[in-house]
Design a protein around this motif. Structure first.
Motif, PDB file in Angstrom:
ATOM      1  N   TYR A   1      -8.506 -10.312   0.992  1.00  0.00           N
ATOM      2  CA  TYR A   1      -8.595 -10.752   2.553  1.00  0.00           C
ATOM      3  C   TYR A   1      -7.982 -12.423   2.847  1.00  0.00           C
ATOM      4  N   GLU A   2      -8.460 -13.146   1.872  1.00  0.00           N
ATOM      5  CA  GLU A   2      -7.993 -14.427   2.079  1.00  0.00           C
ATOM      6  C   GLU A   2      -6.540 -14.586   1.691  1.00  0.00           C
ATOM      7  N   GLU A   3      -5.946 -13.602   0.982  1.00  0.00           N
ATOM      8  CA  GLU A   3      -4.607 -13.842   0.745  1.00  0.00           C
ATOM      9  C   GLU A   3      -3.865 -13.344   2.143  1.00  0.00           C
ATOM     10  N   LEU A   4      -4.338 -12.370   2.809  1.00  0.00           N
ATOM     11  CA  LEU A   4      -3.750 -11.628   3.935  1.00  0.00           C
ATOM     12  C   LEU A   4      -4.045 -12.865   5.042  1.00  0.00           C
ATOM     13  N   VAL A   5      -4.991 -13.713   5.129  1.00  0.00           N
ATOM     14  CA  VAL A   5      -5.304 -14.713   6.187  1.00  0.00           C
ATOM     15  C   VAL A   5      -4.030 -15.647   5.916  1.00  0.00           C
ATOM     16  N   ARG A   6      -4.050 -16.045   4.609  1.00  0.00           N
ATOM     17  CA  ARG A   6      -2.830 -17.142   4.254  1.00  0.00           C
ATOM     18  C   ARG A   6      -1.402 -16.641   4.858  1.00  0.00           C
ATOM     19  N   ALA A   7      -1.123 -14.974   4.471  1.00  0.00           N
ATOM     20  CA  ALA A   7       0.165 -14.879   5.001  1.00  0.00           C
ATOM     21  C   ALA A   7       0.398 -14.766   6.363  1.00  0.00           C
ATOM     22  N   VAL A   8      -0.604 -14.128   7.031  1.00  0.00           N
ATOM     23  CA  VAL A   8      -0.794 -14.179   8.526  1.00  0.00           C
ATOM     24  C   VAL A   8      -0.347 -15.741   9.081  1.00  0.00           C
ATOM     25  N   GLU A   9      -0.815 -16.757   8.359  1.00  0.00           N
ATOM     26  CA  GLU A   9      -0.747 -18.072   8.912  1.00  0.00           C
ATOM     27  C   GLU A   9       0.702 -18.686   8.551  1.00  0.00           C
ATOM     28  N   ARG A  10       1.245 -18.220   7.418  1.00  0.00           N
ATOM     29  CA  ARG A  10       2.420 -18.761   6.890  1.00  0.00           C
ATOM     30  C   ARG A  10       3.539 -17.917   6.333  1.00  0.00           C
ATOM     31  N   GLU A  11       3.530 -16.583   6.561  1.00  0.00           N
ATOM     32  CA  GLU A  11       4.468 -16.038   5.950  1.00  0.00           C
ATOM     33  C   GLU A  11       5.145 -15.131   6.932  1.00  0.00           C
ATOM     34  N   THR A  12       6.032 -14.273   6.270  1.00  0.00           N
ATOM     35  CA  THR A  12       6.630 -13.058   7.123  1.00  0.00           C
ATOM     36  C   THR A  12       5.808 -12.018   7.419  1.00  0.00           C
ATOM     37  N   PRO A  13       6.512 -11.214   8.365  1.00  0.00           N
ATOM     38  CA  PRO A  13       5.774  -9.976   8.819  1.00  0.00           C
ATOM     39  C   PRO A  13       5.689  -8.811   7.694  1.00  0.00           C
ATOM     40  N   GLU A  14       6.637  -8.783   6.951  1.00  0.00           N
ATOM     41  CA  GLU A  14       6.788  -8.020   5.635  1.00  0.00           C
ATOM     42  C   GLU A  14       5.764  -8.407   4.742  1.00  0.00           C
ATOM     43  N   ARG A  15       5.491  -9.786   4.354  1.00  0.00           N
ATOM     44  CA  ARG A  15       4.500 -10.042   3.507  1.00  0.00           C
ATOM     45  C   ARG A  15       3.015  -9.899   4.173  1.00  0.00           C
ATOM     46  N   VAL A  16       3.046  -9.949   5.363  1.00  0.00           N
ATOM     47  CA  VAL A  16       1.664  -9.893   5.990  1.00  0.00           C
ATOM     48  C   VAL A  16       1.468  -8.298   5.819  1.00  0.00           C
ATOM     49  N   ARG A  17       2.260  -7.491   6.044  1.00  0.00           N
ATOM     50  CA  ARG A  17       1.906  -5.851   5.734  1.00  0.00           C
ATOM     51  C   ARG A  17       1.712  -5.718   4.277  1.00  0.00           C
ATOM     52  N   ASP A  18       2.268  -6.376   3.436  1.00  0.00           N
ATOM     53  CA  ASP A  18       2.124  -6.109   1.920  1.00  0.00           C
ATOM     54  C   ASP A  18       0.660  -6.533   1.660  1.00  0.00           C
ATOM     55  N   GLU A  19       0.216  -7.708   2.203  1.00  0.00           N
ATOM     56  CA  GLU A  19      -1.122  -8.182   1.744  1.00  0.00           C
ATOM     57  C   GLU A  19      -2.480  -7.104   2.645  1.00  0.00           C
ATOM     58  N   ALA A  20      -1.608  -6.691   3.754  1.00  0.00           N
ATOM     59  CA  ALA A  20      -2.720  -5.827   4.497  1.00  0.00           C
ATOM     60  C   ALA A  20      -3.008  -4.680   3.722  1.00  0.00           C
ATOM     61  N   LEU A  21      -2.125  -4.231   2.846  1.00  0.00           N
ATOM     62  CA  LEU A  21      -1.949  -2.958   2.196  1.00  0.00           C
ATOM     63  C   LEU A  21      -2.948  -3.389   1.012  1.00  0.00           C
ATOM     64  N   ASP A  22      -2.780  -4.358   0.181  1.00  0.00           N
ATOM     65  CA  ASP A  22      -3.697  -4.702  -0.858  1.00  0.00           C
ATOM     66  C   ASP A  22      -5.245  -4.851  -0.429  1.00  0.00           C
ATOM     67  N   VAL A  23      -5.465  -5.223   0.941  1.00  0.00           N
ATOM     68  CA  VAL A  23      -6.747  -5.231   1.165  1.00  0.00           C
ATOM     69  C   VAL A  23      -7.228  -3.571   1.604  1.00  0.00           C
ATOM     70  N   ALA A  24      -6.582  -2.953   1.980  1.00  0.00           N
ATOM     71  CA  ALA A  24      -6.960  -1.468   2.176  1.00  0.00           C
ATOM     72  C   ALA A  24      -7.056  -0.856   0.959  1.00  0.00           C
ATOM     73  N   VAL A  25      -6.292  -1.019  -0.086  1.00  0.00           N
ATOM     74  CA  VAL A  25      -6.416  -0.420  -1.262  1.00  0.00           C
ATOM     75  C   VAL A  25      -7.591  -0.813  -1.966  1.00  0.00           C
ATOM     76  N   THR A  26      -8.060  -2.268  -2.033  1.00  0.00           N
ATOM     77  CA  THR A  26      -9.027  -2.602  -2.422  1.00  0.00           C
ATOM     78  C   THR A  26     -10.355  -2.080  -2.005  1.00  0.00           C
ATOM     79  N   ALA A  27     -10.337  -2.097  -0.599  1.00  0.00           N
ATOM     80  CA  ALA A  27     -11.380  -1.491  -0.052  1.00  0.00           C
ATOM     81  C   ALA A  27     -11.637   0.074  -0.368  1.00  0.00           C
ATOM     82  N   LEU A  28     -10.503   0.815  -0.296  1.00  0.00           N
ATOM     83  CA  LEU A  28     -10.765   2.033  -0.801  1.00  0.00           C
ATOM     84  C   LEU A  28     -11.099   2.442  -2.054  1.00  0.00           C
TER      85      LEU A  28
END
Length: 95
Positions: free
Chosen positions: A58-85
């Protein structure tokens, strides 16, 4: 036959009414889950460790939202989903 209908229904539900969008989502989750299991066969050692892993993603997702591209945000969001699953699926090792 029942599995096919259930998978199609899941795709429609996940795709917010569109089967194609849902199928893309299911495929992305499945691919990332496979990658995660290969990279980290032991997901977490207990439920609190699992929460820490999810929190780190989630922290990586927050950093991506604040500083990175939409594609990177989607990538990190997928990582959050997978770890939660993985926690939902009971993949943490209870010590």
């Amino acid at each position: 036959m029942g599995d096919v209908v259930e998978m199609m229904e899941a795709a429609v539900l996940l795709g917010n009414g569109g089967q194609r969008g849902g199928a893309v989502m299911i495929a992305a989750l499945a691919r990332r889950m496979e990658e995660a299991r290969k990279k980290h066969p032991v997901f977490a050692e207990g439920k609190y460790h699992a929460l820490g892993v999810i929190g780190a993603e989630y922290e990586e997702l927050v950093r991506a939202v604040e500083r990175e591209t939409p594609e990177r945000v989607r990538d990190e969001a997928l990582d959050v989903a997978v770890t939660a699953l993985r926690l939902w699926a009971g993949e943490e090792i209870c010590l």
